[in-house]
Design a protein around this motif. Sequence first.
Motif, short mmCIF file in Angstrom:
data_model
loop_
_atom_site.label_atom_id
_atom_site.label_comp_id
_atom_site.label_asym_id
_atom_site.label_seq_id
_atom_site.Cartn_x
_atom_site.Cartn_y
_atom_site.Cartn_z
N ALA A 58 0.84 -1.19 0.00
CA ALA A 58 0.00 0.00 0.00
C ALA A 58 0.88 1.25 0.00
O ALA A 58 2.02 1.20 0.45
CB ALA A 58 -0.91 0.00 1.22
N TYR B 286 -4.72 -1.22 -0.84
CA TYR B 286 -3.48 -1.77 -1.38
C TYR B 286 -3.49 -1.66 -2.91
O TYR B 286 -4.44 -2.10 -3.56
CB TYR B 286 -3.30 -3.22 -0.94
CG TYR B 286 -3.03 -3.35 0.53
CD1 TYR B 286 -4.03 -3.20 1.47
CD2 TYR B 286 -1.73 -3.60 0.99
CE1 TYR B 286 -3.77 -3.30 2.83
CE2 TYR B 286 -1.46 -3.71 2.34
CZ TYR B 286 -2.49 -3.56 3.25
OH TYR B 286 -2.22 -3.65 4.59
N TRP C 25 -0.28 -5.88 -6.08
CA TRP C 25 -0.60 -7.24 -5.65
C TRP C 25 0.27 -8.26 -6.37
O TRP C 25 0.64 -8.06 -7.54
CB TRP C 25 -2.07 -7.56 -5.97
CG TRP C 25 -3.03 -6.76 -5.14
CD1 TRP C 25 -3.45 -5.48 -5.37
CD2 TRP C 25 -3.67 -7.18 -3.94
NE1 TRP C 25 -4.32 -5.08 -4.39
CE2 TRP C 25 -4.48 -6.11 -3.49
CE3 TRP C 25 -3.64 -8.35 -3.19
CZ2 TRP C 25 -5.25 -6.19 -2.33
CZ3 TRP C 25 -4.42 -8.43 -2.05
CH2 TRP C 25 -5.21 -7.36 -1.63
#
Length: 129
Positions: A100, A116, A119
């Motif tokens: 994040a 966030y 990924w």
Amino acid sequence: QVQLVESGGGLVQAGGSLRLSCAASGRTFSNYNLVGWFRQAPGKERDFVAAIRWSENYASYADSVLGRFTISRDNSKNTVYLQMNSLKPEDTAVYYCAAAPSTTPWGARSRRADEYHYWGQGTQVTVSS
């Protein structure tokens, strides 16, 4: 932009352990200051598991894993780990690592998947009974 790669998933019997790793490339985790683990079981939403605030080494856990899972970091390897002990069949899911922005406040927002921005591809964890 950071790239995240998870590893360490697999099949384990109930009561067993696994250690997941999340390696970052492109940028360091210190640029983001907040790294989390989430999991998603088939047909369910992506749920918060644990998070670590890089600079202070604060950790936060979902109630369902508290006391069983431990999140940690290795600055030199630019890697975050999730040690999972006493695994249960309900822990079965795809586990994702995420980063994040450094401005994300610690607390309730650090447990939200939509905070966030970056990924990994996920790693499957299957716990048999």
